[in-house]
Scaffold this motif. Structure first.
Motif, PDB file in Angstrom:
ATOM      1  N   GLN A 322      -7.679  -4.340   6.175  1.00  0.00           N
ATOM      2  CA  GLN A 322      -8.279  -3.155   6.982  1.00  0.00           C
ATOM      3  C   GLN A 322      -8.986  -2.095   5.872  1.00  0.00           C
ATOM      4  OE1 GLN A 322      -5.188  -0.651   8.378  1.00  0.00           O
ATOM      5  NE2 GLN A 322      -6.668   0.494   9.645  1.00  0.00           N
ATOM      6  N   VAL A 323      -8.332  -2.007   4.590  1.00  0.00           N
ATOM      7  CA  VAL A 323      -8.966  -1.102   3.806  1.00  0.00           C
ATOM      8  C   VAL A 323     -10.443  -1.601   3.303  1.00  0.00           C
ATOM      9  CG1 VAL A 323      -8.711  -0.273   1.317  1.00  0.00           C
ATOM     10  CG2 VAL A 323      -6.890  -0.297   2.882  1.00  0.00           C
ATOM     11  N   LEU A 399     -10.121  -2.041  -3.873  1.00  0.00           N
ATOM     12  CA  LEU A 399      -8.759  -2.137  -3.447  1.00  0.00           C
ATOM     13  C   LEU A 399      -8.206  -2.967  -2.475  1.00  0.00           C
ATOM     14  CD1 LEU A 399      -8.528   1.970  -3.424  1.00  0.00           C
ATOM     15  CD2 LEU A 399      -7.316   0.412  -5.285  1.00  0.00           C
ATOM     16  N   PHE A 402      -8.328  -6.325  -3.901  1.00  0.00           N
ATOM     17  CA  PHE A 402      -7.319  -7.035  -4.757  1.00  0.00           C
ATOM     18  C   PHE A 402      -5.943  -6.918  -4.129  1.00  0.00           C
ATOM     19  CE2 PHE A 402      -6.013  -6.964  -9.368  1.00  0.00           C
ATOM     20  CZ  PHE A 402      -7.261  -7.406  -9.868  1.00  0.00           C
ATOM     21  N   ASP A 403      -5.765  -6.500  -2.854  1.00  0.00           N
ATOM     22  CA  ASP A 403      -4.518  -6.105  -2.290  1.00  0.00           C
ATOM     23  C   ASP A 403      -3.695  -7.432  -1.944  1.00  0.00           C
ATOM     24  OD1 ASP A 403      -2.342  -4.974  -1.142  1.00  0.00           O
ATOM     25  OD2 ASP A 403      -3.435  -4.438   0.563  1.00  0.00           O
ATOM     26  N   SER A 404      -3.404  -8.178  -2.746  1.00  0.00           N
ATOM     27  CA  SER A 404      -2.430  -9.429  -2.581  1.00  0.00           C
ATOM     28  C   SER A 404      -1.582  -9.776  -3.842  1.00  0.00           C
ATOM     29  CB  SER A 404      -3.494 -10.576  -1.910  1.00  0.00           C
ATOM     30  OG  SER A 404      -4.163 -11.057  -3.199  1.00  0.00           O
ATOM     31  N   ILE A 406      -0.132 -10.861  -6.796  1.00  0.00           N
ATOM     32  CA  ILE A 406      -0.836 -11.308  -8.027  1.00  0.00           C
ATOM     33  C   ILE A 406       0.420 -11.600  -9.023  1.00  0.00           C
ATOM     34  CG2 ILE A 406      -2.929  -9.679  -8.043  1.00  0.00           C
ATOM     35  CD1 ILE A 406      -1.348  -7.950 -10.030  1.00  0.00           C
ATOM     36  N   ASN A 407       1.610 -11.914  -8.794  1.00  0.00           N
ATOM     37  CA  ASN A 407       2.565 -12.078  -9.707  1.00  0.00           C
ATOM     38  C   ASN A 407       2.448 -13.710 -10.017  1.00  0.00           C
ATOM     39  OD1 ASN A 407       3.337  -9.379  -9.471  1.00  0.00           O
ATOM     40  ND2 ASN A 407       5.220 -10.202  -8.267  1.00  0.00           N
ATOM     41  N   PHE A 410      -4.038 -14.237 -11.192  1.00  0.00           N
ATOM     42  CA  PHE A 410      -5.275 -13.941 -10.368  1.00  0.00           C
ATOM     43  C   PHE A 410      -5.892 -14.948  -9.531  1.00  0.00           C
ATOM     44  CE2 PHE A 410      -6.467 -10.299 -13.277  1.00  0.00           C
ATOM     45  CZ  PHE A 410      -5.198  -9.504 -12.854  1.00  0.00           C
ATOM     46  N   LEU A 421     -16.650  -5.467 -10.378  1.00  0.00           N
ATOM     47  CA  LEU A 421     -16.517  -4.310 -11.087  1.00  0.00           C
ATOM     48  C   LEU A 421     -17.381  -4.331 -12.202  1.00  0.00           C
ATOM     49  CD1 LEU A 421     -12.675  -4.009 -11.806  1.00  0.00           C
ATOM     50  CD2 LEU A 421     -14.034  -2.211 -10.389  1.00  0.00           C
TER      51      LEU A 421
ATOM     52  N   GLY B  68      -5.014   2.726   6.426  1.00  0.00           N
ATOM     53  CA  GLY B  68      -3.914   1.760   6.015  1.00  0.00           C
ATOM     54  C   GLY B  68      -2.709   2.218   5.126  1.00  0.00           C
ATOM     55  N   LYS B  69      -2.690   1.102   4.249  1.00  0.00           N
ATOM     56  CA  LYS B  69      -1.687   1.836   3.084  1.00  0.00           C
ATOM     57  C   LYS B  69      -2.466   2.610   1.960  1.00  0.00           C
ATOM     58  CE  LYS B  69      -1.518  -2.738   1.085  1.00  0.00           C
ATOM     59  NZ  LYS B  69      -0.363  -3.683   0.807  1.00  0.00           N
ATOM     60  N   LEU B  70      -3.702   2.843   2.148  1.00  0.00           N
ATOM     61  CA  LEU B  70      -4.438   3.667   0.854  1.00  0.00           C
ATOM     62  C   LEU B  70      -4.217   4.991   1.266  1.00  0.00           C
ATOM     63  CD1 LEU B  70      -6.344   3.934  -1.463  1.00  0.00           C
ATOM     64  CD2 LEU B  70      -8.136   3.432   0.292  1.00  0.00           C
ATOM     65  N   PHE B 137      -9.500   9.013 -11.705  1.00  0.00           N
ATOM     66  CA  PHE B 137     -10.649   7.858 -11.914  1.00  0.00           C
ATOM     67  C   PHE B 137     -11.838   8.886 -11.461  1.00  0.00           C
ATOM     68  CE2 PHE B 137     -13.560   4.613 -10.894  1.00  0.00           C
ATOM     69  CZ  PHE B 137     -14.025   4.041 -12.089  1.00  0.00           C
ATOM     70  N   MET B 179     -10.537   0.109 -14.306  1.00  0.00           N
ATOM     71  CA  MET B 179     -10.269   0.014 -12.648  1.00  0.00           C
ATOM     72  C   MET B 179      -9.602  -1.329 -12.576  1.00  0.00           C
ATOM     73  SD  MET B 179     -11.631   1.638 -10.186  1.00  0.00           S
ATOM     74  CE  MET B 179     -11.054   1.227  -8.521  1.00  0.00           C
ATOM     75  N   ILE B 180      -9.647  -2.015 -13.556  1.00  0.00           N
ATOM     76  CA  ILE B 180      -8.700  -3.343 -13.226  1.00  0.00           C
ATOM     77  C   ILE B 180      -7.530  -3.132 -13.721  1.00  0.00           C
ATOM     78  CG2 ILE B 180      -8.193  -5.495 -14.571  1.00  0.00           C
ATOM     79  CD1 ILE B 180     -11.320  -5.947 -15.325  1.00  0.00           C
ATOM     80  N   LEU B 183      -6.276  -1.348 -10.545  1.00  0.00           N
ATOM     81  CA  LEU B 183      -6.264  -2.348  -9.407  1.00  0.00           C
ATOM     82  C   LEU B 183      -5.096  -3.251  -9.664  1.00  0.00           C
ATOM     83  CD1 LEU B 183      -9.966  -3.569  -8.946  1.00  0.00           C
ATOM     84  CD2 LEU B 183      -8.725  -2.144  -7.239  1.00  0.00           C
ATOM     85  N   THR B 184      -4.747  -3.745 -10.687  1.00  0.00           N
ATOM     86  CA  THR B 184      -3.462  -4.376 -11.122  1.00  0.00           C
ATOM     87  C   THR B 184      -2.138  -3.704 -10.750  1.00  0.00           C
ATOM     88  OG1 THR B 184      -4.541  -5.437 -12.970  1.00  0.00           O
ATOM     89  CG2 THR B 184      -2.458  -5.831 -12.693  1.00  0.00           C
ATOM     90  N   TRP B 186      -2.138  -1.344  -8.574  1.00  0.00           N
ATOM     91  CA  TRP B 186      -2.102  -1.168  -7.032  1.00  0.00           C
ATOM     92  C   TRP B 186      -1.622  -2.351  -6.313  1.00  0.00           C
ATOM     93  CZ3 TRP B 186      -3.603   1.090  -2.159  1.00  0.00           C
ATOM     94  CH2 TRP B 186      -4.229   0.270  -1.418  1.00  0.00           C
ATOM     95  N   ALA B 187      -1.986  -3.661  -6.844  1.00  0.00           N
ATOM     96  CA  ALA B 187      -1.641  -4.780  -6.162  1.00  0.00           C
ATOM     97  C   ALA B 187      -0.162  -5.068  -6.499  1.00  0.00           C
ATOM     98  CB  ALA B 187      -2.418  -5.914  -6.931  1.00  0.00           C
ATOM     99  N   ALA B 188       0.254  -4.781  -7.690  1.00  0.00           N
ATOM    100  CA  ALA B 188       1.530  -5.119  -8.137  1.00  0.00           C
ATOM    101  C   ALA B 188       2.553  -4.312  -7.667  1.00  0.00           C
ATOM    102  CB  ALA B 188       1.636  -5.092  -9.723  1.00  0.00           C
ATOM    103  N   LEU B 193      -0.830   4.507  -5.708  1.00  0.00           N
ATOM    104  CA  LEU B 193      -1.632   4.990  -6.631  1.00  0.00           C
ATOM    105  C   LEU B 193      -1.167   6.257  -7.488  1.00  0.00           C
ATOM    106  CD1 LEU B 193      -5.298   4.336  -4.819  1.00  0.00           C
ATOM    107  CD2 LEU B 193      -4.435   3.302  -6.779  1.00  0.00           C
ATOM    108  N   ALA B 214       7.698  -7.145 -11.326  1.00  0.00           N
ATOM    109  CA  ALA B 214       6.597  -7.674 -11.551  1.00  0.00           C
ATOM    110  C   ALA B 214       6.749  -8.493 -12.834  1.00  0.00           C
ATOM    111  CB  ALA B 214       5.115  -6.798 -11.666  1.00  0.00           C
ATOM    112  N   VAL B 218       1.604  -9.025 -15.891  1.00  0.00           N
ATOM    113  CA  VAL B 218       1.032  -8.065 -15.099  1.00  0.00           C
ATOM    114  C   VAL B 218       0.911  -6.491 -15.628  1.00  0.00           C
ATOM    115  CG1 VAL B 218       1.243  -6.931 -12.813  1.00  0.00           C
ATOM    116  CG2 VAL B 218       1.322  -9.347 -13.061  1.00  0.00           C
ATOM    117  N   VAL B 221      -1.568  -6.385 -18.796  1.00  0.00           N
ATOM    118  CA  VAL B 221      -2.934  -6.295 -18.126  1.00  0.00           C
ATOM    119  C   VAL B 221      -3.217  -4.873 -17.641  1.00  0.00           C
ATOM    120  CG1 VAL B 221      -4.484  -6.978 -16.080  1.00  0.00           C
ATOM    121  CG2 VAL B 221      -3.128  -8.627 -17.419  1.00  0.00           C
TER     122      VAL B 221
END
Lengths: 489, 614
Positions: A322-323, A399, A402-404, A406-407, A410, A421, B68-70, B137, B179-180, B183-184, B186-188, B193, B214, B218, B221
């Motif tokens: 969605q995002v 965002l 990347f939203d899945s 990652i453990n 990548f 990026l 959503g979740k953002l 950011f 940003m990486i 994002l890391t 955010w995903a983990a 945020l 995690a 992770v 990174v």
């Protein structure tokens, strides 16, 4: 006759009137202004909870109807169309033949139709309607010498023709495959219901999705079907370049989000399809990014950059969350506005300076502070500066993509995001280089540019203002999109 | 005043000022623009002084994105760290605004200058107040923009344009990593945020956070990515190259942005998210190492610079290296303490150098100055105070904060301590060199001979800043400034650290006096240092090879493949098929009849033989 039908027919009617000999400038500008007001009215109606939909059946079997319906996505695109139409009309200089106005109104009217119709038959037809004047204008009134521009017009015609053909085949396959018991239908809602009731097998979905991806993708200059775009924009007359790169090109993305993703959810998620799409969009971002860095002229630089930026929107579509989809839609809007602004400025510079080569220009800021500021808006929007619309879209795409989990390391989509990026860095490289070469430093001798008069500034300020407003309050657009259903459950 | 109101005022006032000047600056004229900009800076200062008294708080000013979740808000945190930093930013910001009234008096584009300054104040305040990564950011990028605008203020000067572009692009490379990292995380953390939320998710307290479980890589990174952002903004090696070039901008800008505040934002941010860094041992070592290396490396380059602003620029790099090293050593408070004291004395030194440049009619080479101590006494005196604080002469603010960092290094890592101590010696050496050459001896150029003291509007900020440069290290002051001072652990080795640091100052200054007193040209001639280890040249080659050359190659390949394989090959096939087909369509009746007959036979064969079998 509802609001939406008016939105489609006002530009078409205005085009007909101008074609019949009425004064172009007045009619075109009033039609464009009226259209913007009506879009805003439609948006406020939509926000108030009113359903804007009409359907005029044409055939029963197969079921074809001239059906229009507004949701957040189509209204966003309609708003984009009407804004760019105003700006494009204002870039048509005094003494240009009426065909300039006619073509820009036809392109905008066709695009409106494509964005507002919910019947695949009309949706496709309106897009073709918008495409034809684009091709003709490049061939007849394009820049450069006649042989060259005809060659380029042929190239884009063949490319987009083949793309449309593949798309047509894909859509036909889709309509046939999803045929409900009641008989063939082109109505999106009925097809959606059918897809929900009897989902197609994953393999079939993957094939049809691939056809749609290639077809729509060619229209959006998806790598490697992109090589028509940069020369076409460099050659096209300014209003056509603005309308095509800003609005019409978004049709392919719109189609993917409107048709392919909801009707073929398994096709979109199919491993091979997804991997292929990711590799292609990496091509858009990295390969075309490097190609853009290599450009020595503003027009081809902008043309290539517009190909490159499509990669980010495809990334949002590939991610499908969605995002990410919200981000992709904001980015479609933002890119449309920012590239239209840049092409408008590029056209002015071509007229005044006679050349767009970086090596021959410089120091324009000294005499044209207004244009310098406007160009800064375009530049910084396209390199994703916060506060301008593109940033919100890009960051949401990143965002969302990347939203899945990652453990476990990548995956390709994460790497694609990381390369994306890096693409942001590359955009900054070429846009700032162009900005610096054109506007800063010592003024190059023999090339002088001055600011336009106040009345000609309005349309540019409008575009820059929209970038700023949406950039500061992206909620204005995401608010429209909150009920958007992308994937069938 | 509630913290909500304070945060809104400090954030929005400069934005309004910048926006007003952008839209109407040309219409209302220079004077009004200046008044608005300075007025907003003054009001912000008053508000942030008032904020020093409020309690810790946090909240949301306005929602930016909510899908959503953002959830990305423009929010704020008021705590000791942000209150102190806010004071520094608005205080030095105000002084620089006032000083600029004098320094930029004859500039043609003062509206633009003051508008950009306001823009900077807005962006910097955003970084200070930020309560989540999205906001951090965004404002991070916006300070990049204001820095770009201000470095490139004199856009006719090719060096200034190149420098502003370089600054923006180098920062972009850092932001790529930043940003990486974001994002890391955010995903983990499954979609967080906010700093507070991430901290909770990492701590694995009452609600077992996803970040807590995690894998280590992770977090590494994430931490290294975020650190890359700081490497760009705080100009650490290997992304340090933009800061010395940024000196092409007006000197007050160098003082505010490229010494006291913006470049320290990297350190500020790292301290803000130190919980992420603490989670990764590898990242900590890396950060401490990069900081220590930068401190020493930049100090070596400073030894052989001749441009007064460049000496200070390399010194800033070196001091930022100290702060970053402190963060890597888990002594973030020591880093922040040094950030505060450094902000005062470095702003003082830069504004002082501006007064010197102003006095010498835009001469920046110290070898063309000389004898200024008598002609510009106030500038001289304040510059010496700033220098003494930077060198770390006991009793001045720099001494206390530098010693905290040296102490942290001593406890943690032997070679870092050695590097830091040697850096202190070099600092003392090059700053003494600068003062001796510029202010003593005889005037070495006409400009220096005709030097005159700057007006009061420029010297008053110098005097004010000298008070802070002297006193901000003492508890009385630092408590009121809400400075973050580490709880000193005067354990074993304390006297050793103090002894080493005093010895470094004495040896450095002594050497400089011995070498430079009364000299008219530099007795040392170390090409490697003077040419900054040829880093800029190496980068130029890298950019040429890996960007321009690669772009050239890819561009060629693209036109061969995309144009050739996708477009021309099918076109050629179509052409060939057409040609072949044309051969069949020969116009000979016999040929057509033959084809017709053959077709007919084929059709009959198909109908009779093939179809029935299916």
């Amino acid at each position: 006759m509802g609001l939406l039908e008016l939105l489609i027919f006002i530009p078409l009617l205005a085009a007909a009137l101008i074609g019949a000999g009425l004064p172009g400038k007045v009619i075109a500008r009033s039609a464009a202004a009226l259209n913007l007001l009506l879009v805003l009215a439609a948006i406020s109606q939509f926000n108030a909870g009113n359903t804007l939909a009409h359907s005029y059946p044409i055939l029963d079997n197969p079921a074809i109807a001239f059906a229009v319906k507004a949701d957040g996505l189509s209204l966003t695109m309609a708003l984009l169309t009407s804004l760019v139409l105003i700006a494009a009309n204002c870039q048509i200089g005094e003494g240009k033949p009426a065909i300039y106005y006619v073509s820009s109104l036809l392109i905008a009217g066709g695009a409106m139709g494509a964005f507002l119709c919910t019947d695949i038959f009309f949706l496709y037809g309106f897009h073709e309607l918008a495409l034809i004047p684009t091709l003709l204008m490049i061939a007849i009134h394009g820049h450069g010498d006649a042989t060259n521009r005809r060659a380029i017009a042929w190239k884009i015609t063949v490319y987009l023709g083949v793309g449309s053909l593949i798309l047509l085949a894909g859509l036909a396959a889709l309509v046939v495959a999803l045929k409900p018991a009641s008989g063939l239908t082109f109505d999106l809602a009925a097809l959606m219901q059918s897809a929900k009731d009897h989902p197609l097998p994953a393999a079939t979905q993957a094939w049809i999705f691939t056809a749609l991806l290639v077809g729509f993708g060619t229209l959006v200059s998806l790598f490697p079907f992109h090589s028509w775009a940069a020369p076409a924009y460099a050659t096209a007359p300014t209003p056509v370049a603005m309308l095509h790169s800003g609005v019409l090109k978004k049709f392919g993305l719109y189609g993917l989000i409107r048709i392919a993703l909801p009707l073929l959810p398994l096709g979109a998620k199919h491993e091979c399809v997804q991997q292929a799409l990711l590799w292609m969009l990496i091509g858009n971002i990295i390969v075309i990014g490097l190609v853009t860095i290599h450009q020595q002229k503003l027009d081809t630089l902008l043309g290539n950059s517009s190909v490159m930026h499509m990669g980010y929107i495809f990334l949002g579509i590939a991610a499908g969350t969605q995002v990410a989809i919200n981000g992709a839609i904001i980015l479609m809007f933002a890119h449309g506005i920012s590239i239209a602004l840049l092409f408008a400025l590029c056209g002015r510079m071509r007229n005044q300076l006679g050349t767009l080569e970086f090596s021959k220009l410089g120091g324009l800021a000294a005499n044209a502070p207004f244009l310098t500021v406007m160009f800064a808006f375009g530049t910084f929007a396209s390199i994703g500066l916060p506060g301008l619309a593109n940033f919100a879209g890009e960051v949401m795409v990143f965002l969302g993509a990347f939203d899945s989990n990652i453990n476990d390391g990548f995956k390709l989509i994460h790497w694609a995001t990381i390369l994306g990026l890096w693409g942001v860095v590359m955009s900054a490289v070429y846009m700032l280089r162009a900005y610096r070469n054109l506007f800063f430093g010592k003024a190059a001798s023999g090339h002088f540019m001055s600011d336009p008069v106040i009345t000609q500034r309005v349309s540019l300020v409008l575009l820059a203002g929209v970038l700023l407003v949406v950039g500061c309050c992206p909620g204005l657009i995401t608010g429209l999109l909150k009920d958007l259903t992308i994937a069938a459950p | 005043m509630t913290s909500y109101n304070a945060a809104s005022v400090v954030l929005l006032l400069p934005l309004l000022s910048a926006f007003f000047i952008l839209v109407l600056g040309r219409t209302v004229g220079t004077t009004v623009s200046k008044m608005i900009s300075v007025g907003s800076a003054a009001l912000c200062f008053v508000v942030s002084v008032a904020t020093l008294g409020v309690t810790n708080d946090s909240g949301v000013l306005v929602s930016f994105l909510n899908v959503g979740k953002l959830h990305a808000d423009i929010g704020f945190i008021i705590d000791q760290q942000s209150r102190g930093m806010l004071f520094i930013v608005t205080f030095i910001g105000l002084l620089v605004h006032v000083y600029s009234l004098g320094y930029m008096k004859e500039d043609k584009a003062q509206s633009r200058y003051f508008g950009s300054l306001s823009m900077f104040m807005f962006s910097m305040t955003g970084i200070v107040l930020a309560d989540n990564f999205a906001m951090m950011f965004m404002f991070w990028e916006l300070v990049g923009l204001s820095s770009y605008l201000l470095i490139g203020h004199w856009f006719e000067k090719p060096e200034a344009c190149e420098a502003s572009k370089k600054a923006f692009l180098t920062n972009r490379i850092g932001d790529f990593g930043f940003m990486i990292g974001i994002l890391t995380l955010w995903a983990a953390s499954n979609g967080e945020l906010g700093f507070a939320q991430l901290r909770e998710s990492l701590s694995g307290g009452s609600v077992s956070g996803p970040l807590h479980s995690a894998p280590a890589w992770v977090l590494t990174v994430a931490a290294i990515g975020i650190f890359m952002g700081a490497v760009g903004k705080s100009a650490q090696a290997p992304l340090h190259v933009w800061l010395p070039d940024a000196m092409e901008g007006p000197t007050p800008v160098s003082a505010l942005i490229h010494a006291a505040t913006m470049v320290a934002a990297g350190v500020y941010m790292l301290v803000r998210v130190s919980f992420v860094i603490a989670a990764s041992e590898t990242a900590m070592h890396l950060i401490a190492g990069v900081g220590g290396f930068t401190a020493l490396f930049a100090a070596l380059m400073a030894v052989q610079q001749n441009d007064i602003k460049r000496i200070l620029a390399y010194s800033t790099l070196s001091q930022l290296g100290y702060m970053v090293m402190a963060v890597g050593l888990q002594a973030g408070e020591a880093g922040m303490f040094h950030l505060y004291t450094h902000a005062f004395f470095k702003a003082l030194l830069f504004l002082g150098s501006g007064a010197v440049i102003y006095a010498c009619h835009h001469e920046q080479d110290i070898w063309k100055m000389g004898g200024l101590s008598k002609k510009t006494p106030i500038t001289f005196l304040t510059f010496v105070i700033g220098t003494a604080a930077l060198m770390g002469i006991p009793g001045l603010s720099g001494f206390f904060s530098k010693e905290e960092i040296l102490g942290a290094a001593y406890h943690d890592c032997g070679w870092l301590f050695t590097a830091a101590a040697f850096t202190a010696l070099l600092t003392s050496f090059y700053m003494s060199r600068c003062v001796i050459v510029a202010f003593f001896g005889k005037a070495r150029s006409e400009n220096a001979d005709h030097a005159h003291e700057a007006p009061l509007i420029m010297t008053a900020p110098l005097m004010l800043l000298s008070i802070f440069a002297i006193a901000s290290g003492y508890g009385f002051f630092s408590d009121r400034l809400q400075a973050m001072v580490p709880h000193a652990e005067h354990g074993e080795g304390h006297y050793l650290v103090m002894g080493v640091s005093i010895a470094a100052v004495v040896i450095g200054a002594g050497l400089a006096f011995f070498l430079y007193n009364g000299k008219d040209k530099d007795p040392l001639n170390i090409k490697l240092f003077a040419n900054r280890f040829y880093i800029d040249e190496i980068y130029a080659v890298i950019v040429k090879v890996f960007q321009d050359r690669l772009a050239w190659i890819v561009s060629g390949l693209e036109s061969i493949f995309a144009d050739g394989l996708v477009a021309r090959l099918p076109a050629a096939i179509a052409c060939r098929v057409g040609k072949t087909a044309r051969a069949i369509q020969s116009g000979h009746l016999q040929g057509y009849t033959f084809a017709l007959g053959a077709g007919l036979i084929l059709a009959i064969y198909l109908v009779v033989q093939v179809l029935p079998k299916h």
